[in-house]
Design a protein around this motif. Structure first.
Motif, PDB file in Angstrom:
ATOM      1  N   ALA A 157       0.835  -1.201   0.000  1.00  0.00           N
ATOM      2  CA  ALA A 157       0.000   0.000   0.000  1.00  0.00           C
ATOM      3  C   ALA A 157       0.870   1.251   0.000  1.00  0.00           C
ATOM      4  O   ALA A 157       0.554   2.239  -0.674  1.00  0.00           O
ATOM      5  N   THR A 158       1.990   1.213   0.741  1.00  0.00           N
ATOM      6  CA  THR A 158       2.922   2.343   0.711  1.00  0.00           C
ATOM      7  C   THR A 158       3.457   2.555  -0.690  1.00  0.00           C
ATOM      8  O   THR A 158       3.519   3.689  -1.192  1.00  0.00           O
ATOM      9  N   GLU A 159       3.846   1.439  -1.336  1.00  0.00           N
ATOM     10  CA  GLU A 159       4.339   1.548  -2.705  1.00  0.00           C
ATOM     11  C   GLU A 159       3.283   2.189  -3.608  1.00  0.00           C
ATOM     12  O   GLU A 159       3.594   3.050  -4.422  1.00  0.00           O
ATOM     13  N   ARG A 160       2.018   1.771  -3.392  1.00  0.00           N
ATOM     14  CA  ARG A 160       0.944   2.314  -4.225  1.00  0.00           C
ATOM     15  C   ARG A 160       0.815   3.822  -4.042  1.00  0.00           C
ATOM     16  O   ARG A 160       0.664   4.570  -5.013  1.00  0.00           O
ATOM     17  N   ARG A 161       0.914   4.267  -2.784  1.00  0.00           N
ATOM     18  CA  ARG A 161       0.819   5.711  -2.531  1.00  0.00           C
ATOM     19  C   ARG A 161       1.960   6.455  -3.206  1.00  0.00           C
ATOM     20  O   ARG A 161       1.774   7.534  -3.775  1.00  0.00           O
ATOM     21  N   ILE A 162       3.175   5.880  -3.138  1.00  0.00           N
ATOM     22  CA  ILE A 162       4.322   6.566  -3.728  1.00  0.00           C
ATOM     23  C   ILE A 162       4.195   6.618  -5.241  1.00  0.00           C
ATOM     24  O   ILE A 162       4.438   7.661  -5.863  1.00  0.00           O
ATOM     25  N   VAL A 163       3.803   5.492  -5.831  1.00  0.00           N
ATOM     26  CA  VAL A 163       3.630   5.477  -7.290  1.00  0.00           C
ATOM     27  C   VAL A 163       2.555   6.469  -7.692  1.00  0.00           C
ATOM     28  O   VAL A 163       2.692   7.211  -8.670  1.00  0.00           O
ATOM     29  N   GLY A 164       1.476   6.521  -6.901  1.00  0.00           N
ATOM     30  CA  GLY A 164       0.407   7.475  -7.188  1.00  0.00           C
ATOM     31  C   GLY A 164       0.912   8.904  -7.109  1.00  0.00           C
ATOM     32  O   GLY A 164       0.469   9.772  -7.846  1.00  0.00           O
ATOM     33  N   ALA A 165       1.882   9.157  -6.190  1.00  0.00           N
ATOM     34  CA  ALA A 165       2.362  10.520  -5.993  1.00  0.00           C
ATOM     35  C   ALA A 165       3.316  10.935  -7.104  1.00  0.00           C
ATOM     36  O   ALA A 165       3.140  11.980  -7.719  1.00  0.00           O
ATOM     37  N   PHE A 166       4.379  10.121  -7.346  1.00  0.00           N
ATOM     38  CA  PHE A 166       5.315  10.541  -8.397  1.00  0.00           C
ATOM     39  C   PHE A 166       5.896   9.369  -9.181  1.00  0.00           C
ATOM     40  O   PHE A 166       7.049   9.418  -9.587  1.00  0.00           O
ATOM     41  N   GLY A 167       5.102   8.324  -9.385  1.00  0.00           N
ATOM     42  CA  GLY A 167       5.569   7.206 -10.199  1.00  0.00           C
ATOM     43  C   GLY A 167       5.318   7.469 -11.669  1.00  0.00           C
ATOM     44  O   GLY A 167       4.582   8.378 -12.043  1.00  0.00           O
ATOM     45  N   SER A 168       5.959   6.655 -12.493  1.00  0.00           N
ATOM     46  CA  SER A 168       5.770   6.840 -13.931  1.00  0.00           C
ATOM     47  C   SER A 168       4.460   6.180 -14.373  1.00  0.00           C
ATOM     48  O   SER A 168       3.838   5.432 -13.624  1.00  0.00           O
ATOM     49  N   ARG A 169       4.051   6.494 -15.591  1.00  0.00           N
ATOM     50  CA  ARG A 169       2.806   5.905 -16.106  1.00  0.00           C
ATOM     51  C   ARG A 169       2.905   4.397 -16.229  1.00  0.00           C
ATOM     52  O   ARG A 169       1.943   3.675 -15.979  1.00  0.00           O
ATOM     53  N   GLU A 170       4.101   3.914 -16.601  1.00  0.00           N
ATOM     54  CA  GLU A 170       4.264   2.454 -16.733  1.00  0.00           C
ATOM     55  C   GLU A 170       4.010   1.780 -15.389  1.00  0.00           C
ATOM     56  O   GLU A 170       3.376   0.737 -15.314  1.00  0.00           O
ATOM     57  N   ASP A 171       4.517   2.415 -14.315  1.00  0.00           N
ATOM     58  CA  ASP A 171       4.309   1.834 -12.991  1.00  0.00           C
ATOM     59  C   ASP A 171       2.835   1.829 -12.610  1.00  0.00           C
ATOM     60  O   ASP A 171       2.333   0.880 -12.027  1.00  0.00           O
ATOM     61  N   LEU A 172       2.150   2.912 -12.957  1.00  0.00           N
ATOM     62  CA  LEU A 172       0.716   2.969 -12.676  1.00  0.00           C
ATOM     63  C   LEU A 172      -0.008   1.835 -13.386  1.00  0.00           C
ATOM     64  O   LEU A 172      -0.855   1.143 -12.813  1.00  0.00           O
ATOM     65  N   GLU A 173       0.364   1.629 -14.664  1.00  0.00           N
ATOM     66  CA  GLU A 173      -0.282   0.560 -15.428  1.00  0.00           C
ATOM     67  C   GLU A 173       0.047  -0.796 -14.826  1.00  0.00           C
ATOM     68  O   GLU A 173      -0.803  -1.677 -14.740  1.00  0.00           O
ATOM     69  N   ARG A 174       1.324  -0.942 -14.373  1.00  0.00           N
ATOM     70  CA  ARG A 174       1.727  -2.214 -13.791  1.00  0.00           C
ATOM     71  C   ARG A 174       0.922  -2.510 -12.522  1.00  0.00           C
ATOM     72  O   ARG A 174       0.549  -3.643 -12.269  1.00  0.00           O
ATOM     73  N   LEU A 175       0.656  -1.451 -11.749  1.00  0.00           N
ATOM     74  CA  LEU A 175      -0.162  -1.637 -10.551  1.00  0.00           C
ATOM     75  C   LEU A 175      -1.551  -2.112 -10.921  1.00  0.00           C
ATOM     76  O   LEU A 175      -2.093  -3.036 -10.311  1.00  0.00           O
ATOM     77  N   ALA A 176      -2.132  -1.473 -11.937  1.00  0.00           N
ATOM     78  CA  ALA A 176      -3.477  -1.853 -12.361  1.00  0.00           C
ATOM     79  C   ALA A 176      -3.491  -3.302 -12.843  1.00  0.00           C
ATOM     80  O   ALA A 176      -4.382  -4.086 -12.497  1.00  0.00           O
ATOM     81  N   LEU A 177      -2.448  -3.658 -13.594  1.00  0.00           N
ATOM     82  CA  LEU A 177      -2.331  -5.033 -14.085  1.00  0.00           C
ATOM     83  C   LEU A 177      -2.218  -5.993 -12.908  1.00  0.00           C
ATOM     84  O   LEU A 177      -2.879  -7.031 -12.862  1.00  0.00           O
ATOM     85  N   GLY A 178      -1.366  -5.611 -11.929  1.00  0.00           N
ATOM     86  CA  GLY A 178      -1.202  -6.462 -10.744  1.00  0.00           C
ATOM     87  C   GLY A 178      -2.511  -6.659 -10.016  1.00  0.00           C
ATOM     88  O   GLY A 178      -2.803  -7.759  -9.534  1.00  0.00           O
ATOM     89  N   ASP A 179      -3.331  -5.596  -9.950  1.00  0.00           N
ATOM     90  CA  ASP A 179      -4.636  -5.724  -9.304  1.00  0.00           C
ATOM     91  C   ASP A 179      -5.496  -6.748 -10.013  1.00  0.00           C
ATOM     92  O   ASP A 179      -6.160  -7.576  -9.389  1.00  0.00           O
TER      93      ASP A 179
END
Lengths: 223, 118, 87
Positions: free
Chosen positions: A163-185
């Motif tokens: 969840a911490t990782e998710r907050r950090i990615v949401g704050a200043f992660g790249s778009r690829e990371d955001l997509e990877r999170l969605a994929l992981g979900d």
């Protein structure tokens, strides 16, 4: 992309860090004067040339609102962690029977060094965990966790790190990371639906990811 | 009226910082192994430091003081986990920890399996 | 306020003494390094508390330097002892 444009992009990428150094210099002097600005700029250039480090890949994305949320949450976590560890140290009854800590692996979903570092620092400060080792290739954090006794608690803790990782990615992660999170979900939802078989598949897919990552590192430019 | 409130705030913040430092010391004595003691060593002081510097910054609210306080807290918050990580890794690699205190040791498992990436 | 000063001094002192005890007794080098870190952190907090109580900012640079360089001790020992090379 020509070599010149490439170099300009690299300089642009370093600019925020350089500005950070200048800001730090002015913080240290405690005043924001022109003299400090000039000397700070000179020193920042000197430091980044003399003590050259491989460039950190910034994501180029910043969500101010979510960054503020993340920082506030981090502050709250620091306070909570301090009180919790202090209570563990000071509580009158001694309950040291049996194991009460664990070293766990948390495979993160990001493939960015920046997010990995931030997550490591943030989890080092939050309640009861210290980063022992990181595995850059698979973005895995190995944490020592204090005050856990059961595997259920360990799973709970792992979820909190993610969840911490998710907050950090949401704050200043790249778009690829955001997509990877969605994929992981999505994968996790399937795994929850179909049980252990899917979990095995997920483990296999992260291993595939690792080899991808290694290829990317070799070619370097694609990230 | 205001100075009285300021005094109360100072008293509360200073006392909580002192309590945190005491907790760190006691944790050092009571926790059973190196890895557990690291927790006591890194966390309580950050809160103590935040409390104290907050009080100093509020009492002397100038740009220089506030920025310096922020810098102090930021450095402590960045360097403490780093030191803890270094010590923890050395402790784990040189087997200066007590495996019987751990529920699981997934790092040791990964090292034995030899599938670490670095 | 006088009572607060005394209580805080006792708490800081006790915390520092615990750290010193661990430095003296600590079974391994690592325990000693951790304890010396705690001692430095206690000194930092105590200096800050003194500033807060006496309402001045004179030792703020000292705090900054301590916060910056407290890490060097652990760093040196960590490097010196070294870990296994994961290869």
């Amino acid at each position: 992309m020509s070599a010149r444009a490439e170099r300009r992009a690299a300089l642009l990428n370093q600019l925020p860090l350089w500005l950070g150094l200048v800001l730090l210099w002015m913080l240290l002097w405690g005043s924001f004067s022109w003299l400090n600005l000039v000397t700070g700029a000179l020193l920042a250039s000197l430091v980044s040339i003399v003590f050259y480090l491989p460039a950190v890949q910034l994501s180029g994305r910043l969500d101010p609102a979510r960054t503020v949320v993340f920082l506030l949450r981090l502050l709250g976590d620091i306070v909570r962690a301090s009180v919790q560890v202090a209570w563990l140290a000071l509580k009158p009854l001694r309950t040291t029977a049996g194991p009460q800590s664990a070293i766990i692996a948390v495979p993160l979903r990001t493939r960015s060094d920046l997010i990995l570092t931030w997550t490591a620092v943030a989890t080092s400060i939050v309640p009861g965990s210290i980063v022992i080792d990181t595995d850059r290739v698979s973005s895995t954090l190995y944490l020592h966790v204090l005050g856990v006794r059961t595997h259920a608690q360990i799973d709970l803790f792992r979820a909190s790190v993610l969840a911490t990782e998710r907050r950090i990615v949401g704050a200043f992660g790249s778009r690829e990371d955001l997509e990877r999170l969605a994929l992981g979900d999505a994968v996790a939802a399937v795994a929850a639906a179909t049980g252990a078989v899917a979990a095995d598949a997920r483990a296999a897919s992260t291993r595939d990811d690792d080899s991808d990552r290694r290829n990317l590192d070799d070619t370097g430019k694609e990230t | 009226m205001t100075p009285a409130i300021g005094d109360v705030v100072t008293a509360v913040l200073v006392l909580s910082a002192a309590l945190m430092c005491l907790a760190a010391g006691v944790g050092l004595l009571r926790f059973p192994d190196v890895l557990s003691r690291l927790h006591a060593a890194t966390k309580p002081q950050i809160f103590g430091l935040i409390a104290v510097t907050l009080d100093v910054a509020v009492n002397n609210f100038t740009l220089g003081t506030v920025t310096l306080s922020v810098a102090i807290v930021a450095f402590q918050a960045l360097t403490a986990p780093m030191a803890a990580h270094l010590i923890a890794r050395v402790a784990h690699d040189t087997d200066r920890f007590r495996p019987e205190l751990l529920v699981v040791d997934e790092l040791g498992r990964a090292n034995r399996r030899g599938d670490r990436g670095d | 306020m006088g009572i607060v000063v005394i209580v805080a001094a006792v708490l800081f002192g006790a915390g520092g003494l615990c750290a010193v005890y661990r430095i003296v007794r600590g079974p391994s080098v690592l325990d000693r390094v951790i304890a010396s870190d705690v001692l430095v952190a206690t000194v930092i907090c105590a200096l800050g508390a003194e500033m807060a109580i006496n309402r001045h900012v004179d030792t703020l640079p000292v705090l900054l330097v301590l916060a910056l360089f407290a890490v060097l001790g652990s760093l040196a020992v960590g490097r010196f002892l070294g870990g296994k090379e994961h290869s």
